[in-house]
Motif scaffolding. Structure first.
Motif, PDB file in Angstrom:
ATOM      1  N   UNK A  80     -24.394   2.834  -3.978  1.00  0.00           N
ATOM      2  CA  UNK A  80     -23.095   2.415  -3.451  1.00  0.00           C
ATOM      3  C   UNK A  80     -21.990   3.427  -3.720  1.00  0.00           C
ATOM      4  N   UNK A  81     -22.277   4.454  -4.472  1.00  0.00           N
ATOM      5  CA  UNK A  81     -21.254   5.469  -4.796  1.00  0.00           C
ATOM      6  C   UNK A  81     -21.747   6.880  -4.473  1.00  0.00           C
ATOM      7  N   UNK A  82     -22.587   7.018  -3.468  1.00  0.00           N
ATOM      8  CA  UNK A  82     -23.091   8.346  -3.105  1.00  0.00           C
ATOM      9  C   UNK A  82     -21.964   9.281  -2.682  1.00  0.00           C
ATOM     10  N   UNK A  83     -20.979   8.733  -2.002  1.00  0.00           N
ATOM     11  CA  UNK A  83     -19.836   9.536  -1.573  1.00  0.00           C
ATOM     12  C   UNK A  83     -18.689   9.530  -2.556  1.00  0.00           C
ATOM     13  N   UNK A  84     -18.908   8.930  -3.734  1.00  0.00           N
ATOM     14  CA  UNK A  84     -17.879   8.889  -4.764  1.00  0.00           C
ATOM     15  C   UNK A  84     -17.143   7.560  -4.808  1.00  0.00           C
ATOM     16  N   UNK A  85     -16.141   7.501  -5.657  1.00  0.00           N
ATOM     17  CA  UNK A  85     -15.280   6.317  -5.780  1.00  0.00           C
ATOM     18  C   UNK A  85     -13.832   6.787  -5.848  1.00  0.00           C
ATOM     19  N   UNK A  86     -12.970   6.133  -5.114  1.00  0.00           N
ATOM     20  CA  UNK A  86     -11.552   6.509  -5.049  1.00  0.00           C
ATOM     21  C   UNK A  86     -10.696   5.279  -5.311  1.00  0.00           C
ATOM     22  N   UNK A  87      -9.510   5.501  -5.860  1.00  0.00           N
ATOM     23  CA  UNK A  87      -8.625   4.391  -6.205  1.00  0.00           C
ATOM     24  C   UNK A  87      -7.440   4.310  -5.251  1.00  0.00           C
ATOM     25  N   UNK A  88      -6.895   3.112  -5.129  1.00  0.00           N
ATOM     26  CA  UNK A  88      -5.645   2.878  -4.404  1.00  0.00           C
ATOM     27  C   UNK A  88      -4.626   2.416  -5.434  1.00  0.00           C
ATOM     28  N   UNK A  89      -3.515   3.131  -5.537  1.00  0.00           N
ATOM     29  CA  UNK A  89      -2.495   2.858  -6.539  1.00  0.00           C
ATOM     30  C   UNK A  89      -1.398   1.938  -5.979  1.00  0.00           C
ATOM     31  N   UNK A  90      -0.567   1.355  -6.862  1.00  0.00           N
ATOM     32  CA  UNK A  90       0.570   0.548  -6.387  1.00  0.00           C
ATOM     33  C   UNK A  90       1.492   1.372  -5.507  1.00  0.00           C
ATOM     34  N   UNK A  91       2.308   0.728  -4.676  1.00  0.00           N
ATOM     35  CA  UNK A  91       3.178   1.456  -3.732  1.00  0.00           C
ATOM     36  C   UNK A  91       4.112   2.439  -4.419  1.00  0.00           C
ATOM     37  N   UNK A  92       4.217   3.650  -3.869  1.00  0.00           N
ATOM     38  CA  UNK A  92       5.183   4.619  -4.370  1.00  0.00           C
ATOM     39  C   UNK A  92       6.480   4.508  -3.570  1.00  0.00           C
ATOM     40  N   UNK A  93       7.457   5.341  -3.904  1.00  0.00           N
ATOM     41  CA  UNK A  93       8.783   5.233  -3.282  1.00  0.00           C
ATOM     42  C   UNK A  93       8.723   5.441  -1.774  1.00  0.00           C
ATOM     43  N   UNK A  94       7.991   6.465  -1.336  1.00  0.00           N
ATOM     44  CA  UNK A  94       7.902   6.743   0.103  1.00  0.00           C
ATOM     45  C   UNK A  94       7.262   5.573   0.840  1.00  0.00           C
ATOM     46  N   UNK A  95       6.212   5.014   0.260  1.00  0.00           N
ATOM     47  CA  UNK A  95       5.545   3.877   0.888  1.00  0.00           C
ATOM     48  C   UNK A  95       6.512   2.701   1.006  1.00  0.00           C
ATOM     49  N   UNK A  96       7.264   2.416  -0.062  1.00  0.00           N
ATOM     50  CA  UNK A  96       8.198   1.287  -0.055  1.00  0.00           C
ATOM     51  C   UNK A  96       9.276   1.499   1.002  1.00  0.00           C
ATOM     52  N   UNK A  97       9.826   2.704   1.069  1.00  0.00           N
ATOM     53  CA  UNK A  97      10.877   2.976   2.055  1.00  0.00           C
ATOM     54  C   UNK A  97      10.350   2.800   3.481  1.00  0.00           C
ATOM     55  N   UNK A  98       9.206   3.397   3.762  1.00  0.00           N
ATOM     56  CA  UNK A  98       8.644   3.292   5.116  1.00  0.00           C
ATOM     57  C   UNK A  98       8.294   1.850   5.456  1.00  0.00           C
ATOM     58  N   UNK A  99       7.744   1.129   4.490  1.00  0.00           N
ATOM     59  CA  UNK A  99       7.346  -0.260   4.728  1.00  0.00           C
ATOM     60  C   UNK A  99       8.565  -1.132   5.004  1.00  0.00           C
ATOM     61  N   UNK A 100       9.602  -0.994   4.179  1.00  0.00           N
ATOM     62  CA  UNK A 100      10.810  -1.807   4.364  1.00  0.00           C
ATOM     63  C   UNK A 100      11.469  -1.499   5.699  1.00  0.00           C
ATOM     64  N   UNK A 101      11.581  -0.220   6.010  1.00  0.00           N
ATOM     65  CA  UNK A 101      12.241   0.168   7.256  1.00  0.00           C
ATOM     66  C   UNK A 101      11.494  -0.391   8.460  1.00  0.00           C
ATOM     67  N   UNK A 102      10.183  -0.274   8.449  1.00  0.00           N
ATOM     68  CA  UNK A 102       9.401  -0.757   9.576  1.00  0.00           C
ATOM     69  C   UNK A 102       9.417  -2.279   9.660  1.00  0.00           C
ATOM     70  N   UNK A 103       9.281  -2.957   8.518  1.00  0.00           N
ATOM     71  CA  UNK A 103       9.255  -4.423   8.510  1.00  0.00           C
ATOM     72  C   UNK A 103      10.579  -5.013   8.973  1.00  0.00           C
ATOM     73  N   UNK A 104      11.686  -4.426   8.523  1.00  0.00           N
ATOM     74  CA  UNK A 104      13.001  -4.945   8.909  1.00  0.00           C
ATOM     75  C   UNK A 104      13.319  -4.640  10.361  1.00  0.00           C
ATOM     76  N   UNK A 105      12.883  -3.487  10.853  1.00  0.00           N
ATOM     77  CA  UNK A 105      13.120  -3.151  12.252  1.00  0.00           C
ATOM     78  C   UNK A 105      12.429  -4.143  13.181  1.00  0.00           C
ATOM     79  N   UNK A 106      11.260  -4.632  12.785  1.00  0.00           N
ATOM     80  CA  UNK A 106      10.534  -5.601  13.607  1.00  0.00           C
ATOM     81  C   UNK A 106      11.314  -6.892  13.778  1.00  0.00           C
TER      82      UNK A 106
END
Length: 428
Positions: free
Chosen positions: A236-262
């Protein structure tokens, strides 16, 4: 023995998604193939065949190889298992530093053969969204046969096959897909997994050996393999294992801007910059935060709205600075103690206040900043909480000396001290 239809074995396994897209594809295929079909029908007549032979000097064959477009239209991605969410598509997935490596690794796996990938991270950081987005991409762009399951549903399906004696057929279906996606793999408890371990291992092993792909997600990496044998972990890990971290500043800004625009809401640049003062443990909290801002029915969200929403949705732990969080929370409690709910909301949102309300508010502000100064809080932290300039904070601190001894001010200060002590005690 007569073979059962797939729908009789497990209706959910043979359920193609995007039925409307398939109808569209069939219609477009008919438009492209119509001339050839008409020609084939006409060529059944001897006079028509003779006419074409005389016209071109050779006999026209009715079994002309189909064009590339016709071949492509005859292919379609098929989804087995559970449905993919229409809200978790590649277009709706935001790529930022916190998930970029996991996103690129997932897309790379789709182009490789006989490999697998593990995506892990804390709950709510976007692993499931990424898995759904990869599934949609494989279906619509690569035209793969995709099987998507949560771990609990997959185990249920395997146990059902034991009872209904359809194990062989289910195994054939699962090993015939181009991509197997399993969400929340940590839910495989040892007791349930042990009973169907041979089945799971056989499916995984056959997929890898036949050049297919597997992607699984899990909340916790360290404890995941306690319930999984080493041979299965390896595959199940032949291609490795990668992590997903909590939202960073850029992610939060883009998410808020897009969500509010909708929802038709704008957010000021100042408010977007103030995102750096906040901490979001996961995307779920960020969604709740965006929904709270949208539900207030304000056409424009400013910095004060952002801080107000942070206190309501995230609490003190939502601020990057513990000191700033404390001041914001204390100021909110103080205002609630002196004013009614309507006035409190107007003050905390930074809106305009009437002359009489502003007169009462001045004594409360001066008493609060004075008390915060005595507790060692810097003016810069106070100005954020009170929506004021640095000059305004210093002005209130200077006026405090003038008001000392006045009965009204002393009564206000005493009540402010009581509220603060009730929240954090008498410690400095």
């Amino acid at each position: 023995m007569e073979k059962k239809k797939l729908s009789e074995i497990s209706p959910k396994l043979n359920r193609p998604l995007h039925q409307h897209a398939m109808v569209y594809r069939e219609g477009e295929k008919w438009i492209l193939e119509a001339p050839r079909i008409v020609l084939e029908m006409a060529m059944q007549d001897e006079e028509v065949r003779r006419f074409f032979k005389n016209l071109e000097g050779r006999e026209v064959k009715s079994d002309v190889p189909p064009s590339k477009e016709q071949v492509d239209l005859q292919k379609t991605g098929v989804l087995y298992g559970e449905s993919l969410s229409f809200e978790m598509t590649p277009a709706s997935f935001l790529v930022s530093d916190n998930n970029r490596k996991a996103y690129k690794s997932s897309m790379a796996i789709l182009q490789q053969k006989g490999t697998s990938l593990l995506i892990y991270g804390m709950p709510g950081v976007g692993k499931t969204h990424l898995l759904h987005a990869v599934g949609w991409y494989a279906l619509n762009k690569l035209l793969y046969r995709v099987a998507f399951f949560t771990s609990s549903r997959l185990i249920d399906l395997i146990h059902e096959s034991f009872t209904e004696k359809t194990t062989t057929r289910i195994k054939e279906i699962l090993t015939d897909v181009d991509l197997l996606l399993v969400d929340d793999f940590q839910n495989f408890d040892r007791k349930r997994l042990t009973s169907c371990l041979d089945f799971v291992f056989t499916v995984v092993d056959r997929l890898i050996l036949s050049g297919k792909r597997i992607i699984v997600t899990s909340d916790v990496k360290s404890d995941l393999w306690k319930n999984v044998p080493a041979r299965l972990e390896q595959r199940l890990t032949l291609g490795g294992s990668v992590s997903v971290q909590p939202p960073d500043e850029k992610f939060v800004r883009d998410f808020l801007k897009r969500s509010l625009e909708k929802t038709g809401v704008d957010i000021t640049d100042e408010a977007l910059e103030a995102v750096s003062d906040l901490k979001f443990p996961n995307v779920r909290k960020l969604k709740a935060f965006a929904n709270f801002l949208s539900a207030r029915n304000k056409p424009v969200v400013n910095k004060n709205d952002l801080y107000y929403a942070a206190l309501e949705v995230l609490g003190e732990e939502g601020f990057a600075s513990a000191e700033e969080a404390t001041v914001n929370r204390l100021w909110q409690k103080v205002v609630e103690a002196f004013f009614d709910p309507f006035e409190t909301e107007s003050i905390l949102k930074g809106g305009r206040v009437s002359g009489e309300l502003n007169k009462r508010l001045q004594h409360v502000r001066i008493a609060f900043v004075s008390l915060m100064k005595e507790r060692g809080i810097s003016p810069s932290e106070m100005q954020k909480a009170l929506n004021a300039s640095r000059a305004g904070v210093y002005k209130w601190l200077s006026r405090e000396k003038e008001l000392r001894g006045q009965p009204i001010y002393e009564a206000v200060r005493t009540k402010v001290e009581e509220v603060v002590k009730a929240c954090i005690g008498g410690r400095r």
